[in-house]
Design a protein around this motif. Sequence first.
Motif, PDB file in Angstrom:
ATOM      1  N   ARG A  42       0.853  -1.201   0.000  1.00 31.97           N
ATOM      2  CA  ARG A  42       0.000   0.000   0.000  1.00 31.97           C
ATOM      3  C   ARG A  42       0.882   1.242   0.000  1.00 31.97           C
ATOM      4  O   ARG A  42       2.020   1.186   0.446  1.00 31.97           O
ATOM      5  N   PRO A  43       0.371   2.343  -0.515  1.00 31.37           N
ATOM      6  CA  PRO A  43       1.171   3.576  -0.551  1.00 31.37           C
ATOM      7  C   PRO A  43       1.601   4.020   0.853  1.00 31.37           C
ATOM      8  O   PRO A  43       0.866   3.851   1.818  1.00 31.37           O
ATOM      9  N   GLY A  44       2.790   4.551   0.918  1.00 36.01           N
ATOM     10  CA  GLY A  44       3.338   5.034   2.186  1.00 36.01           C
ATOM     11  C   GLY A  44       4.793   4.631   2.292  1.00 36.01           C
ATOM     12  O   GLY A  44       5.410   4.192   1.322  1.00 36.01           O
ATOM     13  N   ASP A  45       5.345   4.774   3.494  1.00 38.70           N
ATOM     14  CA  ASP A  45       6.735   4.399   3.737  1.00 38.70           C
ATOM     15  C   ASP A  45       6.799   3.195   4.658  1.00 38.70           C
ATOM     16  O   ASP A  45       6.003   3.068   5.593  1.00 38.70           O
ATOM     17  N   GLY A  46       7.741   2.329   4.392  1.00 42.23           N
ATOM     18  CA  GLY A  46       8.065   1.211   5.265  1.00 42.23           C
ATOM     19  C   GLY A  46       9.561   1.250   5.503  1.00 42.23           C
ATOM     20  O   GLY A  46      10.333   1.657   4.631  1.00 42.23           O
ATOM     21  N   THR A  47       9.984   0.846   6.673  1.00 39.50           N
ATOM     22  CA  THR A  47      11.397   0.863   7.009  1.00 39.50           C
ATOM     23  C   THR A  47      11.836  -0.538   7.393  1.00 39.50           C
ATOM     24  O   THR A  47      11.199  -1.180   8.231  1.00 39.50           O
ATOM     25  N   VAL A  48      12.910  -1.003   6.755  1.00 41.72           N
ATOM     26  CA  VAL A  48      13.509  -2.288   7.106  1.00 41.72           C
ATOM     27  C   VAL A  48      14.769  -2.001   7.896  1.00 41.72           C
ATOM     28  O   VAL A  48      15.634  -1.244   7.447  1.00 41.72           O
ATOM     29  N   THR A  49      14.850  -2.590   9.082  1.00 43.47           N
ATOM     30  CA  THR A  49      16.001  -2.420   9.955  1.00 43.47           C
ATOM     31  C   THR A  49      16.758  -3.747  10.028  1.00 43.47           C
ATOM     32  O   THR A  49      16.158  -4.778  10.331  1.00 43.47           O
ATOM     33  N   VAL A  50      18.050  -3.692   9.715  1.00 41.33           N
ATOM     34  CA  VAL A  50      18.889  -4.894   9.695  1.00 41.33           C
ATOM     35  C   VAL A  50      19.914  -4.786  10.818  1.00 41.33           C
ATOM     36  O   VAL A  50      20.805  -3.932  10.767  1.00 41.33           O
ATOM     37  N   PRO A  51      19.803  -5.642  11.859  1.00 45.82           N
ATOM     38  CA  PRO A  51      20.793  -5.605  12.944  1.00 45.82           C
ATOM     39  C   PRO A  51      22.190  -5.937  12.422  1.00 45.82           C
ATOM     40  O   PRO A  51      22.346  -6.741  11.503  1.00 45.82           O
ATOM     41  N   ARG A  52      23.202  -5.282  13.013  1.00 47.08           N
ATOM     42  CA  ARG A  52      24.597  -5.571  12.660  1.00 47.08           C
ATOM     43  C   ARG A  52      25.373  -5.866  13.935  1.00 47.08           C
ATOM     44  O   ARG A  52      25.087  -5.290  14.980  1.00 47.08           O
ATOM     45  N   ASP A  53      26.354  -6.738  13.808  1.00 44.40           N
ATOM     46  CA  ASP A  53      27.186  -7.089  14.962  1.00 44.40           C
ATOM     47  C   ASP A  53      27.929  -5.866  15.473  1.00 44.40           C
ATOM     48  O   ASP A  53      28.664  -5.226  14.722  1.00 44.40           O
ATOM     49  N   GLY A  54      27.717  -5.550  16.737  1.00 45.54           N
ATOM     50  CA  GLY A  54      28.491  -4.509  17.390  1.00 45.54           C
ATOM     51  C   GLY A  54      28.345  -3.112  16.841  1.00 45.54           C
ATOM     52  O   GLY A  54      29.227  -2.285  17.029  1.00 45.54           O
ATOM     53  N   GLY A  55      27.272  -2.808  16.150  1.00 49.38           N
ATOM     54  CA  GLY A  55      27.147  -1.468  15.600  1.00 49.38           C
ATOM     55  C   GLY A  55      25.711  -1.059  15.355  1.00 49.38           C
ATOM     56  O   GLY A  55      24.771  -1.788  15.657  1.00 49.38           O
ATOM     57  N   ARG A  56      25.581   0.113  14.800  1.00 52.79           N
ATOM     58  CA  ARG A  56      24.280   0.667  14.470  1.00 52.79           C
ATOM     59  C   ARG A  56      23.638  -0.194  13.373  1.00 52.79           C
ATOM     60  O   ARG A  56      24.304  -0.594  12.428  1.00 52.79           O
ATOM     61  N   PRO A  57      22.333  -0.477  13.461  1.00 50.55           N
ATOM     62  CA  PRO A  57      21.681  -1.278  12.424  1.00 50.55           C
ATOM     63  C   PRO A  57      21.605  -0.521  11.097  1.00 50.55           C
ATOM     64  O   PRO A  57      21.590   0.708  11.070  1.00 50.55           O
ATOM     65  N   ALA A  58      21.560  -1.268  10.012  1.00 51.72           N
ATOM     66  CA  ALA A  58      21.324  -0.680   8.689  1.00 51.72           C
ATOM     67  C   ALA A  58      19.832  -0.406   8.580  1.00 51.72           C
ATOM     68  O   ALA A  58      19.006  -1.226   8.987  1.00 51.72           O
ATOM     69  N   VAL A  59      19.482   0.748   8.028  1.00 52.19           N
ATOM     70  CA  VAL A  59      18.081   1.139   7.878  1.00 52.19           C
ATOM     71  C   VAL A  59      17.835   1.483   6.407  1.00 52.19           C
ATOM     72  O   VAL A  59      18.528   2.326   5.833  1.00 52.19           O
ATOM     73  N   ILE A  60      16.832   0.805   5.816  1.00 50.55           N
ATOM     74  CA  ILE A  60      16.468   1.036   4.421  1.00 50.55           C
ATOM     75  C   ILE A  60      15.007   1.444   4.389  1.00 50.55           C
ATOM     76  O   ILE A  60      14.157   0.763   4.962  1.00 50.55           O
ATOM     77  N   THR A  61      14.721   2.576   3.747  1.00 50.93           N
ATOM     78  CA  THR A  61      13.345   3.061   3.638  1.00 50.93           C
ATOM     79  C   THR A  61      12.788   2.689   2.275  1.00 50.93           C
ATOM     80  O   THR A  61      13.428   2.889   1.265  1.00 50.93           O
ATOM     81  N   LEU A  62      11.585   2.110   2.274  1.00 49.25           N
ATOM     82  CA  LEU A  62      10.885   1.776   1.031  1.00 49.25           C
ATOM     83  C   LEU A  62       9.745   2.756   0.879  1.00 49.25           C
ATOM     84  O   LEU A  62       8.873   2.850   1.745  1.00 49.25           O
ATOM     85  N   ARG A  63       9.756   3.542  -0.185  1.00 51.66           N
ATOM     86  CA  ARG A  63       8.723   4.539  -0.459  1.00 51.66           C
ATOM     87  C   ARG A  63       7.785   3.963  -1.525  1.00 51.66           C
ATOM     88  O   ARG A  63       8.161   3.825  -2.671  1.00 51.66           O
ATOM     89  N   VAL A  64       6.571   3.623  -1.100  1.00 53.23           N
ATOM     90  CA  VAL A  64       5.620   2.932  -1.979  1.00 53.23           C
ATOM     91  C   VAL A  64       4.592   3.928  -2.523  1.00 53.23           C
ATOM     92  O   VAL A  64       3.979   4.682  -1.764  1.00 53.23           O
ATOM     93  N   THR A  65       4.447   3.923  -3.843  1.00 55.31           N
ATOM     94  CA  THR A  65       3.436   4.772  -4.498  1.00 55.31           C
ATOM     95  C   THR A  65       2.432   3.919  -5.211  1.00 55.31           C
ATOM     96  O   THR A  65       2.634   2.772  -5.480  1.00 55.31           O
TER      97      THR A  65
END
Length: 131
Positions: free
Chosen positions: A108-131
């Motif tokens: 559905r339209p909007g934003d979703g965020t995928v958060t990927v945990p990483r060893d010993g550091g800040r997680p990777a964050v990817i934003t999906l912008r759905v139209t």
Amino acid sequence: MAADPRLAGLVVLALLTGCGAGGPAAAPSASPATPQVTRTTEEGRPRVLTEADDGAVVPLSVGQTATLRLTGPEGGPEPAVTGDAVLLIRIANVTGSGAREWEIRAVRPGDGTVTVPRDGGRPAVITLRVT
């Protein structure tokens, strides 16, 4: 002069099977609201995201999918999704590739965020912008 009924039958058959429309007719979807799923980018290549896409804003249309591919051992930290624009669906690894994969499906339209945990550091964050 009367038309041959066999010719009329062939015309109907051609229309029902999609001949003359450039290929076979599309199968009906389960419901009118069910989007058609597309697994490739506009260039025809599969869209594959990894931890290296940290900070990216990825555009998707409703019904499109992307793949999230993570390296690391089976049973490692699981990614999480926030928002209701995308679903994160685990793909079973039957080939022993050493990578884990998820399908990211735009629902559905909007934003979703995928958060990927990483060893010993800040997680990777990817934003999906759905139209």
